[in-house]
Design a protein around this motif. Structure first.
Motif, short mmCIF file in Angstrom:
data_model
loop_
_atom_site.label_atom_id
_atom_site.label_comp_id
_atom_site.label_asym_id
_atom_site.label_seq_id
_atom_site.Cartn_x
_atom_site.Cartn_y
_atom_site.Cartn_z
N GLY A 154 0.66 -1.11 0.07
CA GLY A 154 -0.02 -0.16 -0.25
C GLY A 154 0.91 1.19 -0.09
O GLY A 154 0.42 2.13 -0.80
N GLY A 155 1.87 1.33 0.87
CA GLY A 155 2.91 2.53 0.91
C GLY A 155 3.61 2.63 -0.50
O GLY A 155 3.74 3.76 -0.66
N PHE B 169 2.54 1.39 -3.54
CA PHE B 169 1.45 2.05 -4.46
C PHE B 169 1.33 3.38 -4.49
O PHE B 169 1.36 4.04 -5.38
N GLY B 170 1.01 3.94 -3.12
CA GLY B 170 0.56 5.25 -2.83
C GLY B 170 1.79 6.47 -3.39
O GLY B 170 1.57 7.15 -3.73
N VAL C 198 2.36 6.23 -7.11
CA VAL C 198 1.22 6.99 -7.75
C VAL C 198 1.42 8.44 -7.44
O VAL C 198 1.36 9.35 -8.39
N SER C 199 1.79 8.86 -6.54
CA SER C 199 1.91 10.42 -5.95
C SER C 199 3.22 10.93 -6.76
O SER C 199 3.10 12.19 -7.08
N THR D 69 3.95 12.87 -1.66
CA THR D 69 4.44 11.46 -1.45
C THR D 69 4.15 10.96 -0.33
O THR D 69 3.48 9.97 0.06
N VAL E 100 0.19 10.54 0.72
CA VAL E 100 -0.40 9.59 -0.07
C VAL E 100 0.00 8.18 0.39
O VAL E 100 -0.88 7.18 0.47
N ALA E 101 1.24 8.10 0.48
CA ALA E 101 1.88 6.73 0.88
C ALA E 101 1.41 6.21 2.21
O ALA E 101 0.98 4.91 2.35
N GLY F 132 -1.29 7.10 3.57
CA GLY F 132 -2.78 6.95 3.62
C GLY F 132 -3.03 5.56 2.82
O GLY F 132 -4.00 5.04 3.29
N PHE F 133 -2.33 5.15 1.97
CA PHE F 133 -2.51 3.90 1.17
C PHE F 133 -2.11 2.66 2.00
O PHE F 133 -2.77 1.67 2.27
N SER G 14 -4.69 -0.12 3.50
CA SER G 14 -4.47 -1.69 3.18
C SER G 14 -4.45 -2.23 4.65
O SER G 14 -4.99 -3.33 4.80
#
Length: 85
Positions: free
Chosen positions: A43-44, A46-47, A50-51, A69, A72-73, A75-76, A80
């Protein structure tokens, strides 16, 4: 978000780094885990990937890109973790 002037090298590098992170996510990190640690890492990663790509696409200044970054990391990663509970 404030935009800065287009810099093809910087913006292209950010998009490529984000894409490399997504590829590394698919190749290096296993998709199923018993403990859930890999899911938080996935999750981290991926976030963050993407950011970083979004920072290159939307021409975000460097300081804002770092904060974006990290937020968002995190948050993801927390998102998850909530699926595991």
């Amino acid at each position: 978000m404030e935009k800065q002037p287009r810099d093809l090298r910087r913006d292209g590098a950010l998009v490529l780094i984000g894409l490399a992170g997504l590829v590394a996510l698919q190749v290096l990190v296993p998709t199923d885990s018993v403990t859930g640690v890999a899911e938080i890492f996935r999750g981290g990663l991926f976030g963050g990937s993407v950011s970083v790509m979004a920072a290159g696409v939307f021409r975000v200044p460097d300081e804002q890109a770092v904060r974006l970054t990290a937020a968002v990391a995190a948050g993801f990663a927390l998102g998850s973790l909530s699926f595991l509970l």
